[in-house]
Design an enzyme around this catalytic site. Sequence first.
Site, PDB file in Angstrom:
ATOM      1  N   GLU A   1     -16.947  17.991   5.196  1.00 39.95           N
ATOM      2  CA  GLU A   1     -15.980  18.604   4.269  1.00 39.95           C
ATOM      3  C   GLU A   1     -16.500  18.553   2.824  1.00 39.95           C
TER       4      GLU A   1
ATOM      5  N   LYS B   1      -1.643  -0.953  -5.876  1.00 33.48           N
ATOM      6  CA  LYS B   1      -2.428  -1.349  -7.054  1.00 33.48           C
ATOM      7  C   LYS B   1      -2.398  -0.335  -8.185  1.00 33.48           C
TER       8      LYS B   1
ATOM      9  N   LYS C   1      -5.875  24.385   7.347  1.00 35.25           N
ATOM     10  CA  LYS C   1      -6.116  23.126   6.630  1.00 35.25           C
ATOM     11  C   LYS C   1      -5.184  23.035   5.408  1.00 35.25           C
TER      12      LYS C   1
ATOM     13  N   GLN D   1      -3.049  11.701   9.657  1.00 36.02           N
ATOM     14  CA  GLN D   1      -2.048  12.177  10.622  1.00 36.02           C
ATOM     15  C   GLN D   1      -1.448  10.992  11.395  1.00 36.02           C
TER      16      GLN D   1
ATOM     17  N   GLY E   1       0.825  -1.202   0.000  1.00 32.32           N
ATOM     18  CA  GLY E   1       0.000   0.000   0.000  1.00 32.32           C
ATOM     19  C   GLY E   1       0.856   1.247   0.000  1.00 32.32           C
ATOM     20  N   ALA E   2       0.581   2.128  -0.974  1.00 35.20           N
ATOM     21  CA  ALA E   2       1.320   3.390  -1.041  1.00 35.20           C
ATOM     22  C   ALA E   2       0.402   4.548  -0.684  1.00 35.20           C
ATOM     23  N   GLY E   3      -0.310   4.375   0.439  1.00 36.53           N
ATOM     24  CA  GLY E   3      -1.084   5.492   0.992  1.00 36.53           C
ATOM     25  C   GLY E   3      -0.177   6.268   1.927  1.00 36.53           C
TER      26      GLY E   3
ATOM     27  N   ALA F   1       0.385   5.731   5.091  1.00 30.20           N
ATOM     28  CA  ALA F   1       1.138   4.860   5.986  1.00 30.20           C
ATOM     29  C   ALA F   1       2.313   4.213   5.251  1.00 30.20           C
TER      30      ALA F   1
ATOM     31  N   ASP G   1      -5.153   2.840   8.320  1.00 30.85           N
ATOM     32  CA  ASP G   1      -6.573   2.541   8.533  1.00 30.85           C
ATOM     33  C   ASP G   1      -6.881   1.050   8.699  1.00 30.85           C
TER      34      ASP G   1
HETATM   35  P1  FAD Z   1      -4.978   4.861   2.222  1.00 32.10           P
HETATM   36  O1  FAD Z   1      -4.786   6.310   2.147  1.00 32.10           O
HETATM   37  O2  FAD Z   1      -6.351   4.299   1.978  1.00 32.10           O
HETATM   38  O3  FAD Z   1      -3.938   4.138   1.253  1.00 32.10           O
HETATM   39  C1  FAD Z   1      -3.975   2.750   0.993  1.00 32.10           C
HETATM   40  C2  FAD Z   1      -3.226   2.469  -0.287  1.00 32.10           C
HETATM   41  O4  FAD Z   1      -3.235   1.048  -0.511  1.00 32.10           O
HETATM   42  C3  FAD Z   1      -3.865   3.092  -1.521  1.00 32.10           C
HETATM   43  O5  FAD Z   1      -2.858   3.601  -2.366  1.00 32.10           O
HETATM   44  C4  FAD Z   1      -4.586   1.915  -2.198  1.00 32.10           C
HETATM   45  O6  FAD Z   1      -4.697   2.071  -3.606  1.00 32.10           O
HETATM   46  C5  FAD Z   1      -3.645   0.767  -1.838  1.00 32.10           C
HETATM   47  N1  FAD Z   1      -4.308  -0.535  -1.831  1.00 32.10           N
HETATM   48  C6  FAD Z   1      -5.477  -0.854  -1.225  1.00 32.10           C
HETATM   49  N2  FAD Z   1      -5.747  -2.152  -1.413  1.00 32.10           N
HETATM   50  C7  FAD Z   1      -4.740  -2.658  -2.157  1.00 32.10           C
HETATM   51  C8  FAD Z   1      -4.449  -3.964  -2.658  1.00 32.10           C
HETATM   52  N3  FAD Z   1      -5.256  -5.015  -2.436  1.00 32.10           N
HETATM   53  N4  FAD Z   1      -3.315  -4.138  -3.363  1.00 32.10           N
HETATM   54  C9  FAD Z   1      -2.468  -3.097  -3.596  1.00 32.10           C
HETATM   55  N5  FAD Z   1      -2.701  -1.856  -3.139  1.00 32.10           N
HETATM   56  C10 FAD Z   1      -3.811  -1.639  -2.423  1.00 32.10           C
HETATM   57  N6  FAD Z   1      -7.355  12.257   7.803  1.00 32.10           N
HETATM   58  C11 FAD Z   1      -6.688  13.297   8.358  1.00 32.10           C
HETATM   59  O7  FAD Z   1      -5.811  13.081   9.215  1.00 32.10           O
HETATM   60  N7  FAD Z   1      -6.928  14.584   7.968  1.00 32.10           N
HETATM   61  C12 FAD Z   1      -7.839  14.893   7.018  1.00 32.10           C
HETATM   62  O8  FAD Z   1      -8.037  16.074   6.704  1.00 32.10           O
HETATM   63  C13 FAD Z   1      -8.563  13.830   6.406  1.00 32.10           C
HETATM   64  N8  FAD Z   1      -9.443  14.092   5.444  1.00 32.10           N
HETATM   65  C14 FAD Z   1     -10.107  13.054   4.829  1.00 32.10           C
HETATM   66  C15 FAD Z   1     -11.002  13.347   3.806  1.00 32.10           C
HETATM   67  C16 FAD Z   1     -11.701  12.328   3.174  1.00 32.10           C
HETATM   68  C17 FAD Z   1     -12.652  12.662   2.073  1.00 32.10           C
HETATM   69  C18 FAD Z   1     -11.488  10.971   3.583  1.00 32.10           C
HETATM   70  C19 FAD Z   1     -12.251   9.873   2.904  1.00 32.10           C
HETATM   71  C20 FAD Z   1     -10.602  10.674   4.596  1.00 32.10           C
HETATM   72  C21 FAD Z   1      -9.901  11.711   5.235  1.00 32.10           C
HETATM   73  N9  FAD Z   1      -8.975  11.454   6.258  1.00 32.10           N
HETATM   74  C22 FAD Z   1      -8.296  12.496   6.845  1.00 32.10           C
HETATM   75  C23 FAD Z   1      -8.665  10.069   6.651  1.00 32.10           C
HETATM   76  C24 FAD Z   1      -7.424   9.601   5.865  1.00 32.10           C
HETATM   77  O9  FAD Z   1      -7.625   9.789   4.483  1.00 32.10           O
HETATM   78  C25 FAD Z   1      -7.106   8.127   6.128  1.00 32.10           C
HETATM   79  O10 FAD Z   1      -7.004   7.933   7.507  1.00 32.10           O
HETATM   80  C26 FAD Z   1      -5.792   7.785   5.442  1.00 32.10           C
HETATM   81  O11 FAD Z   1      -5.958   7.829   4.040  1.00 32.10           O
HETATM   82  C27 FAD Z   1      -5.278   6.404   5.852  1.00 32.10           C
HETATM   83  O12 FAD Z   1      -4.047   6.184   5.228  1.00 32.10           O
HETATM   84  P2  FAD Z   1      -3.588   4.725   4.800  1.00 32.10           P
HETATM   85  O13 FAD Z   1      -2.214   4.844   4.245  1.00 32.10           O
HETATM   86  O14 FAD Z   1      -3.829   3.785   5.926  1.00 32.10           O
HETATM   87  O15 FAD Z   1      -4.610   4.285   3.670  1.00 32.10           O
HETATM   88  P1  NAD Z   2     -17.189   8.765  10.559  1.00 27.00           P
HETATM   89  O1  NAD Z   2     -17.438   7.374  10.997  1.00 27.00           O
HETATM   90  O2  NAD Z   2     -16.296   9.615  11.370  1.00 27.00           O
HETATM   91  O3  NAD Z   2     -18.584   9.539  10.428  1.00 27.00           O
HETATM   92  C1  NAD Z   2     -19.697   8.934   9.817  1.00 27.00           C
HETATM   93  C2  NAD Z   2     -20.971   9.680  10.194  1.00 27.00           C
HETATM   94  O4  NAD Z   2     -22.059   9.019   9.556  1.00 27.00           O
HETATM   95  C3  NAD Z   2     -21.251   9.661  11.689  1.00 27.00           C
HETATM   96  O5  NAD Z   2     -21.622  10.955  12.100  1.00 27.00           O
HETATM   97  C4  NAD Z   2     -22.381   8.654  11.812  1.00 27.00           C
HETATM   98  O6  NAD Z   2     -23.277   8.952  12.903  1.00 27.00           O
HETATM   99  C5  NAD Z   2     -23.096   8.824  10.475  1.00 27.00           C
HETATM  100  N1  NAD Z   2     -23.873   7.626  10.110  1.00 27.00           N
HETATM  101  C6  NAD Z   2     -23.473   6.328  10.200  1.00 27.00           C
HETATM  102  N2  NAD Z   2     -24.464   5.515   9.793  1.00 27.00           N
HETATM  103  C7  NAD Z   2     -25.499   6.313   9.417  1.00 27.00           C
HETATM  104  C8  NAD Z   2     -26.786   6.058   8.887  1.00 27.00           C
HETATM  105  N3  NAD Z   2     -27.239   4.818   8.690  1.00 27.00           N
HETATM  106  N4  NAD Z   2     -27.585   7.117   8.601  1.00 27.00           N
HETATM  107  C9  NAD Z   2     -27.145   8.379   8.777  1.00 27.00           C
HETATM  108  N5  NAD Z   2     -25.932   8.676   9.288  1.00 27.00           N
HETATM  109  C10 NAD Z   2     -25.115   7.659   9.595  1.00 27.00           C
HETATM  110  O7  NAD Z   2     -16.672   8.641   9.044  1.00 27.00           O
HETATM  111  P2  NAD Z   2     -15.931   9.721   8.125  1.00 27.00           P
HETATM  112  O8  NAD Z   2     -16.532  11.061   8.290  1.00 27.00           O
HETATM  113  O9  NAD Z   2     -15.897   9.111   6.766  1.00 27.00           O
HETATM  114  O10 NAD Z   2     -14.458   9.746   8.704  1.00 27.00           O
HETATM  115  C11 NAD Z   2     -13.640   8.575   8.627  1.00 27.00           C
HETATM  116  C12 NAD Z   2     -12.314   8.828   9.303  1.00 27.00           C
HETATM  117  O11 NAD Z   2     -11.578   9.788   8.554  1.00 27.00           O
HETATM  118  C13 NAD Z   2     -12.472   9.406  10.712  1.00 27.00           C
HETATM  119  O12 NAD Z   2     -11.503   8.868  11.551  1.00 27.00           O
HETATM  120  C14 NAD Z   2     -12.231  10.873  10.519  1.00 27.00           C
HETATM  121  O13 NAD Z   2     -11.689  11.469  11.672  1.00 27.00           O
HETATM  122  C15 NAD Z   2     -11.254  10.894   9.363  1.00 27.00           C
HETATM  123  N6  NAD Z   2     -11.408  12.146   8.600  1.00 27.00           N
HETATM  124  C16 NAD Z   2     -10.758  13.232   9.085  1.00 27.00           C
HETATM  125  C17 NAD Z   2     -10.900  14.451   8.446  1.00 27.00           C
HETATM  126  C18 NAD Z   2     -10.183  15.646   8.987  1.00 27.00           C
HETATM  127  O14 NAD Z   2      -9.368  15.493   9.897  1.00 27.00           O
HETATM  128  N7  NAD Z   2     -10.414  16.831   8.471  1.00 27.00           N
HETATM  129  C19 NAD Z   2     -11.714  14.547   7.294  1.00 27.00           C
HETATM  130  C20 NAD Z   2     -12.368  13.399   6.826  1.00 27.00           C
HETATM  131  C21 NAD Z   2     -12.214  12.199   7.499  1.00 27.00           C
END
Ligand code: FAD
Ligand code: NAD
Length: 400
Positions: A170, A39, A377, A318, A11-13, A15, A300
């Site tokens: 967001e 992937k 941000k 983070q 995984g190149a996310g 982490a 994650d």
């Molecule tokens: P990922 O970022 O999901 O990376 C996983 C990598 O593994 C990807 O490149 C994927 O393609 C690859 N992969 C997956 N499965 C396979 C497989 N089978 N084979 C090969 N490769 C594979 N967190 C914050 O701290 N601050 C924020 O502002 C914030 N904003 C967010 C906004 C949104 C819209 C979302 C959805 C999440 C946000 N998060 C935020 C949460 C944050 O994005 C995740 O916690 C973070 O991406 C986790 O990092 P990771 O490296 O574990 O996984």
């Molecule tokens: P989350 O689990 O934090 O929030 C999901 C929301 O959906 C909750 O409020 C929950 O009550 C609601 N929900 C769940 N089931 C429902 C249903 N059946 N009907 C209606 N509402 C329902 O998920 P997320 O917002 O995708 O965040 C995922 C992770 O990513 C979290 O750890 C979050 O902190 C992180 N994240 C961080 C940032 C940031 O730091 N700016 C931004 C995006 C995501």
Amino acid sequence: MAERKKVLVLGAGYAGLQTVSKLQKQLSEEDAHITLINKNDYHYESTWLHEASAGTLSYEDVLYPIDSVIKDHVEFVRAEVTKIDRNAKKVETTRGIFDFDILVVGLGFESETFGINGMKEHAFQIENVHTARKIARHIEDKFANYAASKTKDDNDLAILVGGAGFTGVEFLGELTDRIPELANKYGVDQSKVKITCVEAAPKMLPMFSDNLVNHAVSYLESRGVEFKVGTPIVAANEKGFVVKVNDEEQTLEANTVVWAAGVRGSQLMEKSFEGVKRGRIVTKQDLTIEGYDDIFVIGDCSAFIPEGEERPLPTTAQIAMQQGEHVAKNIQHILKGEPTENFTYVDRGTVASLGKHDGVGLVYGREITGKKAAFMKRVIDTRAIFKIGGLGLAYKKGKF
Ligand code: FAD
Ligand code: NAD
């Protein structure tokens, strides 16, 4: 001469890439053979997916080639991991089998629909670059369709967002930036656009104070978002969401329906390890897993419970990045035959953007709102890019 150890990173996310970024600086080719498997041949900023989904940022801006941030002595393989055999120390992929001495699993998150009927089929998910691109295109297509059709379907201008967690909020912020642009482009009366967010819990963003939540709600409401809190979504169908109000089911209709109500770790986790819940495995304090001192699980896919606490840390970029740095350090300890160190998370705060010009956050214990939060941000987003790709990448991709 002792054989070089094989370090395999999946995984190149945030982490996985942070692990490799640190390891490649500290280890030479002679120290270990480092392989990174992902992937796609690009990394995407998952934390920017709400922007790509709303169309306020193009999907290309959210990604960069993995090759551009790894050094020559790291082998990058573009392949999908299909099986992790923890005992045989082998990983199966679409491009063959790789064995390892030390494994780092960073396969990240997927959308979690909790088995809700019709959700996978009828709602979009903010999950990766492809899904984000689809959502942005779909929203624009609906505006174009509305503008072009003689029999106007008001549901073309209706958007339903499930969940008012950080992702939902967001995304709503970005939508309120995007809608005026689309209305202008397609000559649509903006007052006809209806954005509704449905949240099951009585209070949104429970980790924030009332002051911050009220700021977010009133800002988004002033820009046209309607919130339905305390309203669980129980199904999705071709019309929209089915919700429960006072024990009765109602259908909320819209031609754009986005589920942003939760995430889980990779499905591969359940298939590969025992004791996995919603794709997350509890790790030991040094980020390895029980019984396997040479397998680290971070980001994650992991559930890290700080010593003395009961609940795991949330899933955030983070944390994933700090874990990546820590694992790089522990891998060097293992290679030198030294004991590993325990992970300590340093919480610098959380900021949620509300589009480009507003936000809410808690940074080093201080609450911030408005332009200050929006600016912070952008600083956080740029810092993440800088930490992995250095100044060059920050210059290209940073949000200045
Ligand atoms: P990922 O970022 O999901 O990376 C996983 C990598 O593994 C990807 O490149 C994927 O393609 C690859 N992969 C997956 N499965 C396979 C497989 N089978 N084979 C090969 N490769 C594979 N967190 C914050 O701290 N601050 C924020 O502002 C914030 N904003 C967010 C906004 C949104 C819209 C979302 C959805 C999440 C946000 N998060 C935020 C949460 C944050 O994005 C995740 O916690 C973070 O991406 C986790 O990092 P990771 O490296 O574990 O996984
Ligand atoms: P989350 O689990 O934090 O929030 C999901 C929301 O959906 C909750 O409020 C929950 O009550 C609601 N929900 C769940 N089931 C429902 C249903 N059946 N009907 C209606 N509402 C329902 O998920 P997320 O917002 O995708 O965040 C995922 C992770 O990513 C979290 O750890 C979050 O902190 C992180 N994240 C961080 C940032 C940031 O730091 N700016 C931004 C995006 C995501």
